[in-house]
Design an enzyme around this catalytic site. Structure first.
Site, PDB file in Angstrom:
ATOM      1  N   ASP A  50       7.216 -15.118  -8.926  1.00  0.00           N
ATOM      2  CA  ASP A  50       5.868 -14.537  -8.943  1.00  0.00           C
ATOM      3  C   ASP A  50       5.055 -15.277  -7.891  1.00  0.00           C
ATOM      4  O   ASP A  50       5.414 -16.384  -7.472  1.00  0.00           O
ATOM      5  CB  ASP A  50       5.215 -14.696 -10.335  1.00  0.00           C
ATOM      6  CG  ASP A  50       4.092 -13.693 -10.565  1.00  0.00           C
ATOM      7  OD1 ASP A  50       4.334 -12.666 -11.218  1.00  0.00           O
ATOM      8  OD2 ASP A  50       2.961 -13.925 -10.070  1.00  0.00           O
ATOM      9  N   VAL A  79       5.715 -11.823  -1.888  1.00  0.00           N
ATOM     10  CA  VAL A  79       6.632 -10.901  -1.191  1.00  0.00           C
ATOM     11  C   VAL A  79       6.061 -10.389   0.131  1.00  0.00           C
ATOM     12  O   VAL A  79       6.759  -9.743   0.904  1.00  0.00           O
ATOM     13  CB  VAL A  79       7.046  -9.708  -2.091  1.00  0.00           C
ATOM     14  CG1 VAL A  79       7.784 -10.178  -3.322  1.00  0.00           C
ATOM     15  CG2 VAL A  79       5.840  -8.835  -2.447  1.00  0.00           C
ATOM     16  N   ASN A 105      10.090  -5.828  -8.443  1.00  0.00           N
ATOM     17  CA  ASN A 105       9.000  -5.321  -9.283  1.00  0.00           C
ATOM     18  C   ASN A 105       7.630  -5.427  -8.616  1.00  0.00           C
ATOM     19  O   ASN A 105       6.697  -4.727  -8.998  1.00  0.00           O
ATOM     20  CB  ASN A 105       9.003  -6.102 -10.604  1.00  0.00           C
ATOM     21  CG  ASN A 105       7.887  -5.681 -11.528  1.00  0.00           C
ATOM     22  OD1 ASN A 105       7.841  -4.526 -11.937  1.00  0.00           O
ATOM     23  ND2 ASN A 105       6.974  -6.590 -11.830  1.00  0.00           N
ATOM     24  N   TYR A 171      -2.043   3.252  -2.316  1.00  0.00           N
ATOM     25  CA  TYR A 171      -0.984   2.911  -3.280  1.00  0.00           C
ATOM     26  C   TYR A 171       0.059   4.038  -3.336  1.00  0.00           C
ATOM     27  O   TYR A 171       1.270   3.781  -3.337  1.00  0.00           O
ATOM     28  CB  TYR A 171      -1.626   2.690  -4.644  1.00  0.00           C
ATOM     29  CG  TYR A 171      -0.689   2.331  -5.762  1.00  0.00           C
ATOM     30  CD1 TYR A 171      -0.174   1.041  -5.887  1.00  0.00           C
ATOM     31  CD2 TYR A 171      -0.321   3.276  -6.726  1.00  0.00           C
ATOM     32  CE1 TYR A 171       0.674   0.710  -6.944  1.00  0.00           C
ATOM     33  CE2 TYR A 171       0.522   2.955  -7.778  1.00  0.00           C
ATOM     34  CZ  TYR A 171       1.014   1.665  -7.879  1.00  0.00           C
ATOM     35  OH  TYR A 171       1.857   1.344  -8.921  1.00  0.00           O
ATOM     36  N   LYS A 175       4.004   3.811  -2.450  1.00  0.00           N
ATOM     37  CA  LYS A 175       5.069   4.117  -3.407  1.00  0.00           C
ATOM     38  C   LYS A 175       5.962   5.260  -2.905  1.00  0.00           C
ATOM     39  O   LYS A 175       7.173   5.264  -3.165  1.00  0.00           O
ATOM     40  CB  LYS A 175       4.477   4.452  -4.776  1.00  0.00           C
ATOM     41  CG  LYS A 175       3.827   3.258  -5.467  1.00  0.00           C
ATOM     42  CD  LYS A 175       4.808   2.108  -5.728  1.00  0.00           C
ATOM     43  CE  LYS A 175       4.240   1.060  -6.673  1.00  0.00           C
ATOM     44  NZ  LYS A 175       5.196  -0.039  -6.931  1.00  0.00           N
TER      45      LYS A 175
HETATM   46  N1  LIG Z   1       1.449  -0.467 -14.990  1.00  0.00           N
HETATM   47  C1  LIG Z   1       1.586   0.785 -14.599  1.00  0.00           C
HETATM   48  O1  LIG Z   1       1.006   1.727 -15.175  1.00  0.00           O
HETATM   49  C2  LIG Z   1       2.479   1.107 -13.438  1.00  0.00           C
HETATM   50  C3  LIG Z   1       2.727   2.457 -13.130  1.00  0.00           C
HETATM   51  C4  LIG Z   1       3.557   2.747 -12.053  1.00  0.00           C
HETATM   52  C5  LIG Z   1       4.120   1.731 -11.311  1.00  0.00           C
HETATM   53  N2  LIG Z   1       3.859   0.437 -11.620  1.00  0.00           N
HETATM   54  C6  LIG Z   1       4.476  -0.609 -10.799  1.00  0.00           C
HETATM   55  O2  LIG Z   1       5.151  -1.516 -11.642  1.00  0.00           O
HETATM   56  C7  LIG Z   1       5.172  -2.816 -11.051  1.00  0.00           C
HETATM   57  C8  LIG Z   1       4.701  -3.818 -12.072  1.00  0.00           C
HETATM   58  O3  LIG Z   1       3.368  -3.547 -12.463  1.00  0.00           O
HETATM   59  P1  LIG Z   1       2.780  -3.941 -13.879  1.00  0.00           P
HETATM   60  O4  LIG Z   1       1.462  -3.255 -13.958  1.00  0.00           O
HETATM   61  O5  LIG Z   1       3.764  -3.667 -14.943  1.00  0.00           O
HETATM   62  O6  LIG Z   1       2.496  -5.502 -13.788  1.00  0.00           O
HETATM   63  P2  LIG Z   1       3.513  -6.755 -13.827  1.00  0.00           P
HETATM   64  O7  LIG Z   1       3.032  -7.678 -14.882  1.00  0.00           O
HETATM   65  O8  LIG Z   1       4.928  -6.324 -13.885  1.00  0.00           O
HETATM   66  O9  LIG Z   1       3.264  -7.385 -12.381  1.00  0.00           O
HETATM   67  C9  LIG Z   1       2.094  -8.106 -12.055  1.00  0.00           C
HETATM   68  C10 LIG Z   1       2.538  -9.419 -11.408  1.00  0.00           C
HETATM   69  O10 LIG Z   1       2.679  -9.224  -9.994  1.00  0.00           O
HETATM   70  C11 LIG Z   1       2.375 -10.453  -9.374  1.00  0.00           C
HETATM   71  N3  LIG Z   1       2.124 -10.273  -7.948  1.00  0.00           N
HETATM   72  C12 LIG Z   1       1.023  -9.715  -7.393  1.00  0.00           C
HETATM   73  N4  LIG Z   1       1.111  -9.769  -6.037  1.00  0.00           N
HETATM   74  C13 LIG Z   1       2.293 -10.361  -5.745  1.00  0.00           C
HETATM   75  C14 LIG Z   1       2.929 -10.716  -4.525  1.00  0.00           C
HETATM   76  N5  LIG Z   1       2.351 -10.481  -3.330  1.00  0.00           N
HETATM   77  N6  LIG Z   1       4.143 -11.315  -4.581  1.00  0.00           N
HETATM   78  C15 LIG Z   1       4.720 -11.581  -5.779  1.00  0.00           C
HETATM   79  N7  LIG Z   1       4.148 -11.289  -6.967  1.00  0.00           N
HETATM   80  C16 LIG Z   1       2.945 -10.687  -6.955  1.00  0.00           C
HETATM   81  C17 LIG Z   1       1.147 -10.904 -10.166  1.00  0.00           C
HETATM   82  O11 LIG Z   1       0.895 -12.287 -10.022  1.00  0.00           O
HETATM   83  C18 LIG Z   1       1.493 -10.522 -11.598  1.00  0.00           C
HETATM   84  O12 LIG Z   1       2.068 -11.610 -12.301  1.00  0.00           O
HETATM   85  C19 LIG Z   1       4.307  -2.708  -9.794  1.00  0.00           C
HETATM   86  O13 LIG Z   1       5.141  -2.495  -8.673  1.00  0.00           O
HETATM   87  C20 LIG Z   1       3.460  -1.471 -10.067  1.00  0.00           C
HETATM   88  O14 LIG Z   1       3.023  -0.867  -8.874  1.00  0.00           O
HETATM   89  C21 LIG Z   1       3.052   0.104 -12.674  1.00  0.00           C
END
Ligand SMILES: NC(=O)c1ccc[n+]([C@@H]2O[C@H](COP(=O)([O-])OP(=O)(O)OC[C@H]3O[C@@H](n4cnc5c(N)ncnc54)[C@H](O)[C@@H]3O)[C@@H](O)[C@H]2O)c1
Length: 263
Positions: A50, A79, A105, A171, A175
């Site tokens: 992370d 990343v 992720n 975004y 994606k």
């Molecule tokens: N939550 C949703 O509704 C949803 C819907 C569609 C897609 N997604 C995608 O799912 C993935 C996970 O999202 P989530 O909402 O479940 O949160 P998550 O908890 O899985 O991820 C959040 C984490 O990402 C870390 N992060 C942020 N920028 C970063 C970077 N530059 N390098 C490394 N780590 C970093 C943050 O510190 C945080 O701990 C993302 O790719 C998101 O776009 C989420």
């Protein structure tokens, strides 16, 4: 199973004996859920990463406590920084004795009308969400090819790669890029036995999202789902586990929506 109030699914040994690397695993959402699931599905060793060092230490401790697995290692990585990405993959290769499964992720979103969007905001979202996934995929492919043992990469995309939503042009473009990257990279990686697929969540409501997104928007999005709710993070992680497992041996370049409404 009650679809409105799903029961947590226990592990079935889908990743028995595998080593796994998960990025952005120290939040409250899909990354941490995927790390926990990988252990419950029998992985032998895990690296979680992370950008946030403090939460990463907590995540490693919590995973160890919950599962009893000792071979869990944390390594910070942004990343958006190529040196971080290479250092993470090299660390994971050494710590795990080779990475079998990479779960990409990391992704970042904000809400902004396009006519108000500054280049810097557009670039940041693209750089973490699309370029970050590309950097991790590119370097992992190189390392998996050199090791010659195959491997699996699972990218986290989003249904917004297909759907329109106001204030999400950056975004959604990122994606859609992750989806295209997944297809093209999979074709190249097949030559050396590596599968690459994506999961596209629709909505996954978790504590960090609740803090950052307006309540009215979350309610509107939940209302669009056939189940009237967002996915639990572990429900998205379950799809990732399937894609990472040998059950998906004939799947590559695919993108599976984790959603209860049509794309
Ligand atoms: N939550 C949703 O509704 C949803 C819907 C569609 C897609 N997604 C995608 O799912 C993935 C996970 O999202 P989530 O909402 O479940 O949160 P998550 O908890 O899985 O991820 C959040 C984490 O990402 C870390 N992060 C942020 N920028 C970063 C970077 N530059 N390098 C490394 N780590 C970093 C943050 O510190 C945080 O701990 C993302 O790719 C998101 O776009 C989420």
């Amino acid at each position: 199973m009650d679809i409105h109030n799903p029961t947590y699914v226990e592990g079935h040994g889908l990743l028995k004996g595998k080593s796994v690397l998960v990025t952005a695993a120290a939040g409250a959402g899909i990354g941490y859920a995927a790390a926990l699931k990988a252990i419950e599905e029998g992985c032998r060793a895990l690296v979680v990463s992370d950008i946030h060092e403090g939460r990463l230490t907590d995540a490693v401790n919590s995973l160890k406590e919950k599962t009893g697995l000792r071979n869990i290692y944390g390594k910070t990585c942004n990343v958006a920084v190529e040196e971080d990405v290479q250092a993470l993959v090299n660390f994971a290769e050494d710590a795990l004795g080779g990475v079998d499964v990479l779960i990409n992720n990391a992704g970042l979103g904000t809400s902004k009308l396009l006519i108000e969007m500054e280049d810097a905001e557009w670039m940041k979202v693209l750089d973490v969400t699309l370029n970050g996934t590309m950097r991790m995929t590119r370097y992992m492919m190189k390392v998996m090819k050199a090791r010659g043992q195959g491997g699996v990469i699972v990218n986290n995309a989003s249904v917004l790669g297909w759907r329109a939503q106001k204030e999400q042009s950056h975004y959604a473009a990122a994606k859609a890029g992750v989806m295209a990257l997944t297809r093209c990279a999979a074709l190249e990686a097949a030559e050396f036995g590596v599968r690459i697929n994506a999961v596209s969540p629709s909505l996954c409501v978790h504590p960090m999202l609740k803090k950052s997104a307006p309540e009215a928007l979350l309610q509107e999005l939940e209302g669009r789902e056939a189940y009237g709710r967002g996915a639990e993070a572990w429900e998205v992680a379950n799809v990732m586990m399937f894609l990472a497992s040998d059950y998906a041996s004939y799947l590559t370049g695919e993108n599976i929506a984790c959603s209860s409404q049509q794309a």
